[in-house]
Design an enzyme around this catalytic site. Structure first.
Site, mmCIF file in Angstrom:
data_model
loop_
_atom_site.group_PDB
_atom_site.id
_atom_site.type_symbol
_atom_site.label_atom_id
_atom_site.label_comp_id
_atom_site.label_asym_id
_atom_site.label_seq_id
_atom_site.Cartn_x
_atom_site.Cartn_y
_atom_site.Cartn_z
ATOM 1 N N LEU A 36 0.839 -1.215 0.000
ATOM 2 C CA LEU A 36 0.000 0.000 0.000
ATOM 3 C C LEU A 36 0.866 1.255 0.000
ATOM 4 C CD1 LEU A 36 -2.922 -1.116 2.370
ATOM 5 C CD2 LEU A 36 -2.810 -1.257 -0.123
ATOM 6 N N THR A 37 1.595 1.433 -1.082
ATOM 7 C CA THR A 37 2.346 2.671 -1.288
ATOM 8 C C THR A 37 1.328 3.775 -1.559
ATOM 9 O OG1 THR A 37 2.442 2.409 -3.691
ATOM 10 C CG2 THR A 37 4.235 1.389 -2.411
ATOM 11 N N THR A 126 4.127 -4.584 -19.581
ATOM 12 C CA THR A 126 3.655 -3.439 -20.369
ATOM 13 C C THR A 126 4.201 -3.476 -21.794
ATOM 14 O OG1 THR A 126 3.980 -1.056 -20.579
ATOM 15 C CG2 THR A 126 5.576 -2.187 -19.266
ATOM 16 N N ASP A 127 3.501 -2.819 -22.710
ATOM 17 C CA ASP A 127 4.019 -2.712 -24.089
ATOM 18 C C ASP A 127 5.215 -1.754 -24.163
ATOM 19 O OD1 ASP A 127 2.634 -0.317 -23.692
ATOM 20 O OD2 ASP A 127 1.526 -0.397 -25.580
ATOM 21 N N GLU A 128 5.456 -0.992 -23.062
ATOM 22 C CA GLU A 128 6.546 -0.005 -23.091
ATOM 23 C C GLU A 128 7.920 -0.663 -23.170
ATOM 24 O OE1 GLU A 128 5.999 3.342 -20.445
ATOM 25 O OE2 GLU A 128 3.859 2.983 -20.363
ATOM 26 N N TYR A 152 11.342 3.333 -16.047
ATOM 27 C CA TYR A 152 10.205 2.434 -15.769
ATOM 28 C C TYR A 152 10.220 1.244 -16.723
ATOM 29 C CZ TYR A 152 5.425 0.628 -16.260
ATOM 30 O OH TYR A 152 4.341 -0.211 -16.382
ATOM 31 N N LYS A 156 10.744 -2.847 -16.089
ATOM 32 C CA LYS A 156 9.758 -3.879 -16.461
ATOM 33 C C LYS A 156 10.384 -4.882 -17.427
ATOM 34 C CE LYS A 156 5.954 -4.182 -15.429
ATOM 35 N NZ LYS A 156 5.276 -4.804 -14.259
ATOM 36 N N ASN A 251 -2.561 12.141 -27.920
ATOM 37 C CA ASN A 251 -3.008 12.735 -26.655
ATOM 38 C C ASN A 251 -4.023 13.854 -26.865
ATOM 39 O OD1 ASN A 251 -1.454 10.942 -25.299
ATOM 40 N ND2 ASN A 251 0.220 12.369 -24.835
ATOM 41 N N ASP A 282 7.665 19.135 -22.608
ATOM 42 C CA ASP A 282 7.527 17.696 -22.842
ATOM 43 C C ASP A 282 8.278 16.886 -21.787
ATOM 44 O OD1 ASP A 282 6.579 15.494 -24.119
ATOM 45 O OD2 ASP A 282 7.624 15.848 -26.016
HETATM 46 P P1 NAD Z 1 -0.596 1.061 -9.608
HETATM 47 O O1 NAD Z 1 0.555 1.986 -9.391
HETATM 48 O O2 NAD Z 1 -1.969 1.606 -9.617
HETATM 49 O O3 NAD Z 1 -0.568 -0.090 -8.509
HETATM 50 C C1 NAD Z 1 0.612 -0.711 -8.089
HETATM 51 C C2 NAD Z 1 0.341 -1.420 -6.772
HETATM 52 O O4 NAD Z 1 1.569 -2.047 -6.357
HETATM 53 C C3 NAD Z 1 -0.085 -0.485 -5.649
HETATM 54 O O5 NAD Z 1 -1.184 -1.025 -4.958
HETATM 55 C C4 NAD Z 1 1.148 -0.421 -4.751
HETATM 56 O O6 NAD Z 1 0.840 -0.208 -3.386
HETATM 57 C C5 NAD Z 1 1.781 -1.786 -4.986
HETATM 58 N N1 NAD Z 1 3.227 -1.768 -4.710
HETATM 59 C C6 NAD Z 1 4.141 -0.895 -5.198
HETATM 60 N N2 NAD Z 1 5.356 -1.174 -4.698
HETATM 61 C C7 NAD Z 1 5.202 -2.254 -3.894
HETATM 62 C C8 NAD Z 1 6.100 -3.015 -3.105
HETATM 63 N N3 NAD Z 1 7.403 -2.711 -3.038
HETATM 64 N N4 NAD Z 1 5.620 -4.073 -2.426
HETATM 65 C C9 NAD Z 1 4.305 -4.394 -2.485
HETATM 66 N N5 NAD Z 1 3.400 -3.702 -3.199
HETATM 67 C C10 NAD Z 1 3.850 -2.635 -3.902
HETATM 68 O O7 NAD Z 1 -0.248 0.318 -10.953
HETATM 69 P P2 NAD Z 1 -1.206 -0.264 -12.093
HETATM 70 O O8 NAD Z 1 -1.427 0.781 -13.101
HETATM 71 O O9 NAD Z 1 -2.359 -0.933 -11.466
HETATM 72 O O10 NAD Z 1 -0.239 -1.347 -12.744
HETATM 73 C C11 NAD Z 1 -0.210 -2.690 -12.251
HETATM 74 C C12 NAD Z 1 0.752 -3.505 -13.080
HETATM 75 O O11 NAD Z 1 0.358 -3.513 -14.443
HETATM 76 C C13 NAD Z 1 2.176 -2.972 -13.062
HETATM 77 O O12 NAD Z 1 3.059 -4.067 -13.004
HETATM 78 C C14 NAD Z 1 2.324 -2.237 -14.392
HETATM 79 O O13 NAD Z 1 3.646 -2.257 -14.838
HETATM 80 C C15 NAD Z 1 1.413 -3.074 -15.271
HETATM 81 N N6 NAD Z 1 0.808 -2.360 -16.409
HETATM 82 C C16 NAD Z 1 0.117 -1.186 -16.188
HETATM 83 C C17 NAD Z 1 -0.490 -0.545 -17.267
HETATM 84 C C18 NAD Z 1 -1.300 0.716 -17.065
HETATM 85 O O14 NAD Z 1 -1.731 1.324 -18.054
HETATM 86 N N7 NAD Z 1 -1.579 1.149 -15.846
HETATM 87 C C19 NAD Z 1 -0.364 -1.071 -18.565
HETATM 88 C C20 NAD Z 1 0.351 -2.263 -18.734
HETATM 89 C C21 NAD Z 1 0.922 -2.895 -17.651
#
Ligand code: NAD
Length: 328
Positions: A36-37, A126-128, A152, A156, A251, A282
Site C-alpha cells: 500500500l504505497t 507493459t508494451d513499453e 520504468y 519492467k 493525446n 515535454d
Molecule cells: P498502480 O501503481 O496503480 O498499482 C501498483 C500497486 O503495487 C499499488 O497497490 C502499490 O501499493 C503496490 N506496490 C508498489 N510497490 C510495492 C512493493 N514494493 N511491495 C508491495 N506492493 C507494492 O499500478 P497499475 O497501473 O495498477 O499497474 C499494475 C501492473 O500492471 C504494473 O506491473 C504495471 O507495470 C502493469 N501495467 C500497467 C499498465 C497501465 O496502463 N496502468 C499497462 C500495462 C501494464
C-alpha cells in the site's frame, strides 16, 4: 482457481483483477500482497472479499509468512508504475520492479516445487518494454525485440527477462502479458486520464506534454482483467501474449474526447472544457507512439476487448466527477 495471490491488488489494475476473479470464482480465496504505497488503497477493494497481506516485496524476509500457503497461482502486478516518477527516482523502480519480482519468483518456486506441480506464475507487463514507434512503423507484437527507453520500462523489461529465465532455468511454469495503456475507475489521480478529468472538475488548466502528438493504445481496465484470467486459464506455459484495445489515439484526440464528454456530463456548452488545455514542457525522452498487434490472443484464446472507448470514458468520467472519489 481455489487460492491465488494477487500482488499489487489494491492498486488500479490489481483491484479490478481481484474483483473479476471473485466475480468468476466466488469461492476462490484471493490473497492480496501489497505494501500500500501512495498508489495502493484498500478502499479500492471495498465490498470485495480478500485477505490483505501488507508486505513490501522488495524484502524477501517479509514474504516468509506466505511460504506455507497453498497457492494455485501468483498474478504479479505490484510495481512502481509511473514513468514520470521513474525519471525522478529510478532506484525504487529497480528495487520493486526487478528485485521484488525476483523475490516473488522465489516464492513461486517454493509453491511449485513443494506443494503444487500445477502452480503458475503470471507476470503482468507493459508494451513499453518494446520502446517507441514512428507513426508509420508496424505495431508491437510478441516477436518485437525489447528496446525500453525510460527507467520504468527498463525495469519492467528486466523483470520480464527474469521471469523467462526462471522458466528456462528452473522450469517454473510462467506466462507473461504485455499490455497497452489502461483506463477506468480507481486509477491513482497522477495518471493522464484522471489528471484531465480532475482538471475539468476543478476548472484548472489541463496540462498536455509537448504538442500532444504522442500516440497510445487505450484499453479498458476490465477488458484487461478479463484477458488476464483468460490467459491464466488457457494460455500456453512459457508464452507471451500482447494485449491491447485496438484504439490508437494521440493525446490531443484523447483530451478532446474527454473534454467533450465532460461538457455533456456537466451540461456545459460544447467545446467549453477544451479552453482549459495548456501545453507544457515535454517529458524527458517521451516515447512517440505505442501500438499493439493483438492477433495472437484473439486467434489462440478468442479474447477481444468488449468496451468501446466512448462508453468506458463516460463511466470513468462519472466516477471521477463523484465528489467522494480522490482528485489529488
Ligand atoms: P498502480 O501503481 O496503480 O498499482 C501498483 C500497486 O503495487 C499499488 O497497490 C502499490 O501499493 C503496490 N506496490 C508498489 N510497490 C510495492 C512493493 N514494493 N511491495 C508491495 N506492493 C507494492 O499500478 P497499475 O497501473 O495498477 O499497474 C499494475 C501492473 O500492471 C504494473 O506491473 C504495471 O507495470 C502493469 N501495467 C500497467 C499498465 C497501465 O496502463 N496502468 C499497462 C500495462 C501494464
Amino acid at each position: 482457481m481455489e487460492s491465488v495471490i494477487v500482488t499489487g491488488g489494491a492498486g488500479f489494475i490489481g483491484s479490478h483483477l481481484v474483483k473479476s476473479i471473485k466475480e468468476k470464482y466466488p469461492n476462490c480465496v484471493v490473497h492480496v500482497v501489497d505494501s500500500l504505497t501512495y498508489a495502493g488503497n484498500e478502499k479500492n477493494l471495498e465490498g470485495v472479499e480478500h485477505e490483505l497481506h501488507k508486505i513490501d516485496i522488495r524484502f524477501s524476509k517479509d514474504l516468509e509468512p506466505l511460504k506455507n500457503l497453498k497457492i494455485d497461482g501468483i498474478f504479479h502486478l505490484a510495481a512502481e508504475s509511473h514513468v514520470d516518477r521513474s525519471i525522478e527516482n529510478p532506484h525504487i523502480f529497480l528495487e520493486t520492479n526487478v528485485i521484488g519480482t525476483v523475490n516473488m519468483l522465489d516464492l513461486g518456486m517454493k509453491y511449485f516445487s513443494e506443494f503444487n506441480p500445477n502452480f503458475k506464475f503470471y507476470h503482468i507487463s507493459t508494451d513499453e518494454v518494446f520502446g517507441s514507434l514512428d507513426f508509420n512503423e508496424t505495431k508491437f507484437s510478441e516477436e518485437t525485440p525489447y528496446d525500453p527507453k525510460s527507467p520504468y520500462s527498463a525495469s519492467k523489461a528486466s523483470s520480464d527477462h527474469f521471469v523467462r529465465a526462471y522458466n528456462h532455468t528452473y522450469g517454473l511454469p510462467i506466462v507473461i502479458s504485455n499490455c497497452s495503456n489502461n483506463y477506468g475507475t480507481h486509477q491513482y489521480p497522477e495518471k493522464m486520464i484522471p489528471v484531465i478529468i480532475n482538471s475539468i472538475k476543478n476548472n484548472k488548466p489541463i496540462p498536455i506534454y509537448g504538442t500532444g502528438e504522442n500516440v497510445r493504445d487505450w484499453l479498458h481496465v476490465k477488458d484487461h482483467a478479463e484477458a488476464i484470467i483468460e490467459i491464466f486459464e488457457n494460455g500456453i506455459i512459457g508464452e507471451t501474449y500482447c494485449i491491447g484495445g485496438d484504439c490508437e489515439l494521440n493525446n490531443l484526440q484523447l483530451v478532446f474526447s474527454i473534454c467533450d464528454l465532460c461538457d455533456e456530463y456537466l451540461g456545459k456548452d460544447i467545446k467549453e472544457s477544451r479552453k482549459l488545455i495548456s501545453f507544457v514542457t515535454d517529458r524527458k525522452g517521451h516515447d512517440l507512439r505505442y501500438a499493439i498487434n493483438t492477433e495472437k490472443i484473439k486467434k489462440d484464446l478468442g479474447w477481444k476487448p468488449k468496451r468501446t472507448i466512448k462508453e468506458g470514458l463516460k463511466e470513468t468520467i462519472q466516477w471521477y466527477m463523484d465528489p467522494k472519489n480522490l482528485d489529488e
